[in-house]
Design a protein around this motif. Structure first.
Motif, PDB file in Angstrom:
ATOM      1  N   CYS A   1       6.824   3.021  -6.756  1.00  0.00           N
ATOM      2  CA  CYS A   1       5.370   2.890  -6.849  1.00  0.00           C
ATOM      3  C   CYS A   1       4.935   2.943  -8.321  1.00  0.00           C
ATOM      4  O   CYS A   1       5.363   3.821  -9.073  1.00  0.00           O
ATOM      5  CB  CYS A   1       4.694   4.007  -6.059  1.00  0.00           C
ATOM      6  N   PRO A   2       4.071   2.014  -8.735  1.00  0.00           N
ATOM      7  CA  PRO A   2       3.677   1.963 -10.147  1.00  0.00           C
ATOM      8  C   PRO A   2       2.791   3.135 -10.577  1.00  0.00           C
ATOM      9  O   PRO A   2       2.632   3.353 -11.772  1.00  0.00           O
ATOM     10  CB  PRO A   2       2.939   0.627 -10.261  1.00  0.00           C
ATOM     11  N   TRP A   3       2.215   3.880  -9.668  1.00  0.00           N
ATOM     12  CA  TRP A   3       1.322   4.961 -10.079  1.00  0.00           C
ATOM     13  C   TRP A   3       2.066   6.277 -10.315  1.00  0.00           C
ATOM     14  O   TRP A   3       1.937   6.890 -11.368  1.00  0.00           O
ATOM     15  CB  TRP A   3       0.223   5.171  -9.041  1.00  0.00           C
ATOM     16  N   HIS A   4       2.814   6.786  -9.352  1.00  0.00           N
ATOM     17  CA  HIS A   4       3.445   8.106  -9.504  1.00  0.00           C
ATOM     18  C   HIS A   4       4.939   8.093  -9.219  1.00  0.00           C
ATOM     19  O   HIS A   4       5.565   9.148  -9.160  1.00  0.00           O
ATOM     20  CB  HIS A   4       2.773   9.139  -8.588  1.00  0.00           C
TER      21      HIS A   4
ATOM     22  N   HIS B   1       0.906   7.445  -0.607  1.00  0.00           N
ATOM     23  CA  HIS B   1       0.507   8.606  -1.402  1.00  0.00           C
ATOM     24  C   HIS B   1      -0.980   8.521  -1.743  1.00  0.00           C
ATOM     25  O   HIS B   1      -1.791   9.223  -1.150  1.00  0.00           O
ATOM     26  CB  HIS B   1       1.378   8.697  -2.668  1.00  0.00           C
ATOM     27  N   TYR B   2      -1.354   7.626  -2.667  1.00  0.00           N
ATOM     28  CA  TYR B   2      -2.768   7.474  -3.021  1.00  0.00           C
ATOM     29  C   TYR B   2      -3.227   6.024  -2.968  1.00  0.00           C
ATOM     30  O   TYR B   2      -4.241   5.673  -3.583  1.00  0.00           O
ATOM     31  CB  TYR B   2      -3.054   8.055  -4.396  1.00  0.00           C
TER      32      TYR B   2
ATOM     33  N   GLY C   1       5.337  -2.535  -7.976  1.00  0.00           N
ATOM     34  CA  GLY C   1       6.253  -1.622  -8.637  1.00  0.00           C
ATOM     35  C   GLY C   1       7.595  -2.245  -8.960  1.00  0.00           C
ATOM     36  O   GLY C   1       7.979  -3.280  -8.424  1.00  0.00           O
TER      37      GLY C   1
ATOM     38  N   TYR D   1       0.854  -1.184   0.000  1.00  0.00           N
ATOM     39  CA  TYR D   1       0.000   0.000   0.000  1.00  0.00           C
ATOM     40  C   TYR D   1       0.893   1.238   0.000  1.00  0.00           C
ATOM     41  O   TYR D   1       1.688   1.433   0.919  1.00  0.00           O
ATOM     42  CB  TYR D   1      -0.889  -0.012   1.249  1.00  0.00           C
ATOM     43  N   CYS D   2       0.750   2.037  -1.020  1.00  0.00           N
ATOM     44  CA  CYS D   2       1.534   3.272  -1.085  1.00  0.00           C
ATOM     45  C   CYS D   2       0.841   4.366  -0.275  1.00  0.00           C
ATOM     46  O   CYS D   2      -0.359   4.606  -0.459  1.00  0.00           O
ATOM     47  CB  CYS D   2       1.677   3.721  -2.540  1.00  0.00           C
TER      48      CYS D   2
ATOM     49  N   LEU E   1       1.792  -0.860  -4.008  1.00  0.00           N
ATOM     50  CA  LEU E   1       3.210  -0.493  -4.064  1.00  0.00           C
ATOM     51  C   LEU E   1       4.109  -1.639  -4.512  1.00  0.00           C
ATOM     52  O   LEU E   1       5.033  -1.443  -5.306  1.00  0.00           O
ATOM     53  CB  LEU E   1       3.650  -0.003  -2.677  1.00  0.00           C
TER      54      LEU E   1
ATOM     55  N   TRP F   1       6.861   7.293  -6.527  1.00  0.00           N
ATOM     56  CA  TRP F   1       7.544   7.444  -5.245  1.00  0.00           C
ATOM     57  C   TRP F   1       8.357   6.185  -4.981  1.00  0.00           C
ATOM     58  O   TRP F   1       7.901   5.064  -5.272  1.00  0.00           O
ATOM     59  CB  TRP F   1       6.540   7.634  -4.108  1.00  0.00           C
TER      60      TRP F   1
ATOM     61  N   ALA G   1      -1.775   3.071  -4.013  1.00  0.00           N
ATOM     62  CA  ALA G   1      -1.465   2.114  -5.085  1.00  0.00           C
ATOM     63  C   ALA G   1      -0.906   0.818  -4.492  1.00  0.00           C
ATOM     64  O   ALA G   1      -0.397   0.807  -3.370  1.00  0.00           O
ATOM     65  CB  ALA G   1      -0.419   2.721  -6.022  1.00  0.00           C
TER      66      ALA G   1
END
Ligand code: FES
Length: 118
Positions: free
Chosen positions: A78-81, A45-46, A53, A42-43, A50, A83, A48
């Motif tokens: 992280c695969p979304w943004h 940030h939002y 990634g 679990y990232c 994690l 980090w 994702a």
């Protein structure tokens, strides 16, 4: 505290990782340099996934115009943004106050166990 044995050591060769579910929690399990690490999937940030990634390394602190790459296999992005987090500690690379949860790992009789609290 309870140890939840999730895999045989043979199922997670050096340099690989997988995602397991324990008590409804998705946890990334990594085999890195002879040790095992468990990271919340679990990232912060939002939210994702994690541990889906890319795993790689990062540029280490160095002098101006010096570029030193290190920690290969120890950083998950992280695969979304994008980090990045240290798999060993769960701490982000850009702010040590931002982290994802890690769990202790125990190996007994060839089985990998994740230690969960209450
Ligand atoms: S959700 Fe992970 S960096 Fe945005």
């Amino acid at each position: 505290m309870a140890v939840h044995f999730v895999l045989d050591t043979k199922e997670l060769p050096e340099g690989t990782h997988t995602i397991v579910t324990v008590n409804g929690r998705e946890i990334g399990l990594y085999h890195l340099n002879g040790s095992y690490y468990a990271l919340n999937n679990y990232c912060p940030h939002y939210g994702a996934p994690l541990c889906a990634g890319h795993v790689g390394g990062t540029n280490l602190p160095s002098d101006v115009y010096q570029y030193e790459y290190g920690k290969q296999g120890q950083i998950v992005r992280c695969p979304w943004h994008g980090w990045e987090f240290d798999i060993k500690t769960g701490v982000s690379l850009f702010d040590d106050k931002i982290r994802t949860r890690t769990y202790p790992v125990e190996v007994r009789d060839g089985k990998i166990g994740i230690v969960l609290g209450k």
